[in-house]
Design a protein around this motif. Structure first.
Motif, PDB file in Angstrom:
ATOM      1  N   GLU A 126      -4.341  52.033  55.656  1.00 17.39           N
ATOM      2  CA  GLU A 126      -3.125  51.445  55.095  1.00 17.39           C
ATOM      3  C   GLU A 126      -3.327  49.973  54.777  1.00 17.39           C
ATOM      4  N   LEU A 127      -4.014  49.258  55.669  1.00 17.36           N
ATOM      5  CA  LEU A 127      -4.316  47.844  55.411  1.00 17.36           C
ATOM      6  C   LEU A 127      -5.196  47.700  54.183  1.00 17.36           C
ATOM      7  N   ALA A 128      -6.200  48.582  54.089  1.00 19.44           N
ATOM      8  CA  ALA A 128      -7.098  48.542  52.931  1.00 19.44           C
ATOM      9  C   ALA A 128      -6.334  48.844  51.640  1.00 19.44           C
ATOM     10  N   ARG A 129      -5.403  49.818  51.731  1.00 13.77           N
ATOM     11  CA  ARG A 129      -4.598  50.165  50.553  1.00 13.77           C
ATOM     12  C   ARG A 129      -3.724  48.993  50.125  1.00 13.77           C
ATOM     13  N   LYS A 130      -3.104  48.329  51.111  1.00 18.43           N
ATOM     14  CA  LYS A 130      -2.252  47.181  50.796  1.00 18.43           C
ATOM     15  C   LYS A 130      -3.067  46.027  50.219  1.00 18.43           C
ATOM     16  N   GLU A 131      -4.271  45.827  50.779  1.00 19.46           N
ATOM     17  CA  GLU A 131      -5.137  44.771  50.255  1.00 19.46           C
ATOM     18  C   GLU A 131      -5.553  45.062  48.824  1.00 19.46           C
ATOM     19  N   GLU A 132      -5.837  46.346  48.546  1.00 11.65           N
ATOM     20  CA  GLU A 132      -6.225  46.728  47.194  1.00 11.65           C
ATOM     21  C   GLU A 132      -5.054  46.548  46.225  1.00 11.65           C
ATOM     22  N   LEU A 133      -3.858  46.949  46.653  1.00  9.63           N
ATOM     23  CA  LEU A 133      -2.676  46.758  45.806  1.00  9.63           C
ATOM     24  C   LEU A 133      -2.405  45.285  45.553  1.00  9.63           C
ATOM     25  N   ALA A 134      -2.580  44.464  46.596  1.00  8.11           N
ATOM     26  CA  ALA A 134      -2.380  43.025  46.453  1.00  8.11           C
ATOM     27  C   ALA A 134      -3.402  42.436  45.486  1.00  8.11           C
ATOM     28  N   ARG A 135      -4.648  42.908  45.596  1.00  8.52           N
ATOM     29  CA  ARG A 135      -5.696  42.428  44.693  1.00  8.52           C
ATOM     30  C   ARG A 135      -5.371  42.813  43.247  1.00  8.52           C
ATOM     31  N   MET A 136      -4.942  44.065  43.051  1.00 12.88           N
ATOM     32  CA  MET A 136      -4.592  44.520  41.707  1.00 12.88           C
ATOM     33  C   MET A 136      -3.407  43.737  41.151  1.00 12.88           C
ATOM     34  N   GLU A 137      -2.441  43.422  42.028  1.00 12.48           N
ATOM     35  CA  GLU A 137      -1.282  42.653  41.595  1.00 12.48           C
ATOM     36  C   GLU A 137      -1.680  41.232  41.221  1.00 12.48           C
ATOM     37  N   ARG A 138      -2.608  40.648  42.001  1.00 14.45           N
ATOM     38  CA  ARG A 138      -3.096  39.302  41.666  1.00 14.45           C
ATOM     39  C   ARG A 138      -3.820  39.306  40.322  1.00 14.45           C
ATOM     40  N   GLU A 139      -4.622  40.328  40.097  1.00 18.11           N
ATOM     41  CA  GLU A 139      -5.334  40.431  38.825  1.00 18.11           C
ATOM     42  C   GLU A 139      -4.349  40.609  37.673  1.00 18.11           C
ATOM     43  N   ARG A 140      -3.343  41.471  37.891  1.00 15.59           N
ATOM     44  CA  ARG A 140      -2.337  41.689  36.846  1.00 15.59           C
ATOM     45  C   ARG A 140      -1.588  40.393  36.549  1.00 15.59           C
ATOM     46  N   ALA A 141      -1.220  39.667  37.619  1.00 21.40           N
ATOM     47  CA  ALA A 141      -0.490  38.408  37.437  1.00 21.40           C
ATOM     48  C   ALA A 141      -1.342  37.388  36.694  1.00 21.40           C
ATOM     49  N   LEU A 171       6.214  36.717  13.849  1.00 19.88           N
ATOM     50  CA  LEU A 171       7.116  36.832  14.992  1.00 19.88           C
ATOM     51  C   LEU A 171       7.198  38.276  15.470  1.00 19.88           C
ATOM     52  N   GLN A 172       7.245  39.229  14.526  1.00 19.01           N
ATOM     53  CA  GLN A 172       7.274  40.640  14.912  1.00 19.01           C
ATOM     54  C   GLN A 172       6.035  41.000  15.724  1.00 19.01           C
ATOM     55  N   ASP A 173       4.880  40.534  15.241  1.00 21.67           N
ATOM     56  CA  ASP A 173       3.628  40.814  15.959  1.00 21.67           C
ATOM     57  C   ASP A 173       3.633  40.164  17.339  1.00 21.67           C
ATOM     58  N   LEU A 174       4.124  38.939  17.403  1.00 21.39           N
ATOM     59  CA  LEU A 174       4.181  38.216  18.676  1.00 21.39           C
ATOM     60  C   LEU A 174       5.121  38.926  19.656  1.00 21.39           C
ATOM     61  N   LEU A 175       6.228  39.417  19.158  1.00 19.53           N
ATOM     62  CA  LEU A 175       7.188  40.124  20.000  1.00 19.53           C
ATOM     63  C   LEU A 175       6.583  41.427  20.531  1.00 19.53           C
ATOM     64  N   ASN A 176       5.898  42.163  19.663  1.00 19.75           N
ATOM     65  CA  ASN A 176       5.270  43.422  20.083  1.00 19.75           C
ATOM     66  C   ASN A 176       4.214  43.176  21.155  1.00 19.75           C
ATOM     67  N   ARG A 177       3.427  42.115  20.991  1.00 21.47           N
ATOM     68  CA  ARG A 177       2.401  41.784  21.979  1.00 21.47           C
ATOM     69  C   ARG A 177       3.038  41.426  23.328  1.00 21.47           C
ATOM     70  N   THR A 178       4.143  40.737  23.259  1.00 28.56           N
ATOM     71  CA  THR A 178       4.827  40.323  24.491  1.00 28.56           C
ATOM     72  C   THR A 178       5.364  41.533  25.246  1.00 28.56           C
ATOM     73  N   PHE A 179       5.975  42.454  24.525  1.00 26.27           N
ATOM     74  CA  PHE A 179       6.496  43.657  25.168  1.00 26.27           C
ATOM     75  C   PHE A 179       5.363  44.488  25.761  1.00 26.27           C
ATOM     76  N   ALA A 180       4.265  44.632  25.025  1.00 23.25           N
ATOM     77  CA  ALA A 180       3.121  45.399  25.525  1.00 23.25           C
ATOM     78  C   ALA A 180       2.535  44.744  26.770  1.00 23.25           C
ATOM     79  N   LEU A 181       2.497  43.415  26.794  1.00 32.54           N
ATOM     80  CA  LEU A 181       1.965  42.690  27.942  1.00 32.54           C
ATOM     81  C   LEU A 181       2.809  42.945  29.184  1.00 32.54           C
ATOM     82  N   HIS A 182       4.107  43.085  29.002  1.00 26.15           N
ATOM     83  CA  HIS A 182       5.007  43.350  30.126  1.00 26.15           C
ATOM     84  C   HIS A 182       5.176  44.847  30.383  1.00 26.15           C
ATOM     85  N   GLU A 183       4.279  45.639  29.800  1.00 30.46           N
ATOM     86  CA  GLU A 183       4.216  47.089  30.031  1.00 30.46           C
ATOM     87  C   GLU A 183       5.510  47.792  29.658  1.00 30.46           C
TER      88      GLU A 183
END
Length: 314
Positions: A126-141, A171-183
């Motif tokens: 569980e600790l390893a899983r949480k550490e991995e999730l935290a690492r993935m979240e840091r990378e995503r951030a 602007l349309q392209d910029l908006l689409n990229r922004t939405f995609a970045l925020h999944e």
């Protein structure tokens, strides 16, 4: 999978001492533990090559363990065997009740050790899983931060551009990229109804579809432009709303007229809203959902990022 010496020793004692009759032992211990019939049945009647006598339970026990040791379910089978012995109370079936009780006590002690080890391993996993999730979240951030910085630079470069048509397209392209970045699933500019309708973009959020209209002009957007978006929404499915992004804002009568509309399906976003998202000060998904909530609950089409941030910190 290798079985430890202690576990193997206790397993042999379980097979050898708890039940005197082999067939009964098979039904009460081997079969419930998950030892397959093809493993133990031939051993019940095998004879010793030297004496010609059938093998004893103590003789067949190591043979059974050898047969299952390389199987994927080996540890599970042995564990279930130890659990069965730990809860054993049918001492009348044993040839030597004292020996059987001693085996049960050993099984209980071993099961306690196994459970402690399993709890420790589960905690480590569980600790390893949480550490991995935290690492993935840091990378995503970090990816979000770097990409947002790039998009913010693009936005600021467009702000000083004098080519309105090119700026609106980018602007349309910029908006689409922004939405995609925020999944947030996004659909780029497209046409429909045999090419008679041009849609700047669309996205899906919490089960609803949103048609996006983009404007970046010196002149403030007016209610006629909003009426065009309202028509596109009306010609879409029932679970469709609209987002009107006007970088330089809209005329004073837009918000009051939208509030008078019985079909309130448009939320407004201006350049400051959008730039604040790009600067990483607010999460796009949360901000959009807050805007939708304001529209649905308070009939407010424009919930500014300044009010949103103030209410979040207040």
């Amino acid at each position: 999978m290798e079985i430890s010496v202690e576990v193997r020793r206790v397993a042999i004692e379980i097979i050898a001492t708890l039940v005197h009759i082999k067939s009964t032992m098979s039904e009460l211990i081997l079969k419930p533990a998950g030892v397959s019939l093809e493993v133990y049945q031939p051993l019940l009647y095998r004879r010793d090559e030297n004496t010609g006598k059938t093998l004893s339970k103590r003789q067949i026990a190591p043979l059974i363990l050898d047969a299952i040791e390389n199987r994927d379910d080996c540890i599970g089978v042995i564990r279930r065997m130890i659990e069965i012995a730990s809860h054993w109370s049918s001492f009348h079936l044993a040839n030597d009740e004292f020996q059987a009780r001693a085996t049960v006590q050993k099984a209980r002690e071993l099961l306690g050790t196994i459970e402690l080890m399993e709890a420790r391993e589960a905690k480590q996993r569980e600790l390893a899983r949480k550490e991995e999730l935290a690492r993935m979240e840091r990378e995503r951030a970090e990816i979000l931060r770097k990409q947002s910085e790039l998009l913010l630079m693009m936005f600021d470069d467009l702000a000083v551009s004098t080519e309105e048509q090119r700026r609106g397209y980018l602007l349309q392209d910029l908006l689409n990229r922004t939405f995609a970045l925020h999944e947030i699933p996004v659909v780029a500019s497209f046409t429909r109804n045999e090419g008679s309708e041009q849609i700047d973009g669309a996205f899906k959020l919490e089960g609803w579809h949103y048609i996006v209209e983009c404007r970046w002009r010196k002149k403030l957007s007016n209610i006629r432009e909003l009426d065009g978006l309202s028509g596109q929404i009306a010609r879409s499915g029932r679970q469709t709303m609209g987002v009107f992004l006007s970088i330089n804002g809209w005329s004073d009568n837009v918000v009051p007229l939208l509030k008078q509309n019985p079909d309130k399906g448009i939320i407004l976003m201006d350049g400051y809203d959008f730039r604040t998202v790009l600067a990483g000060q607010v999460d796009l998904r949360d901000f959009l959902l807050a805007k939708v909530a304001k529209l649905n609950l308070e009939t407010e089409p424009y919930y500014s990022v300044a009010k949103y941030m103030n209410e979040q910190t207040g």
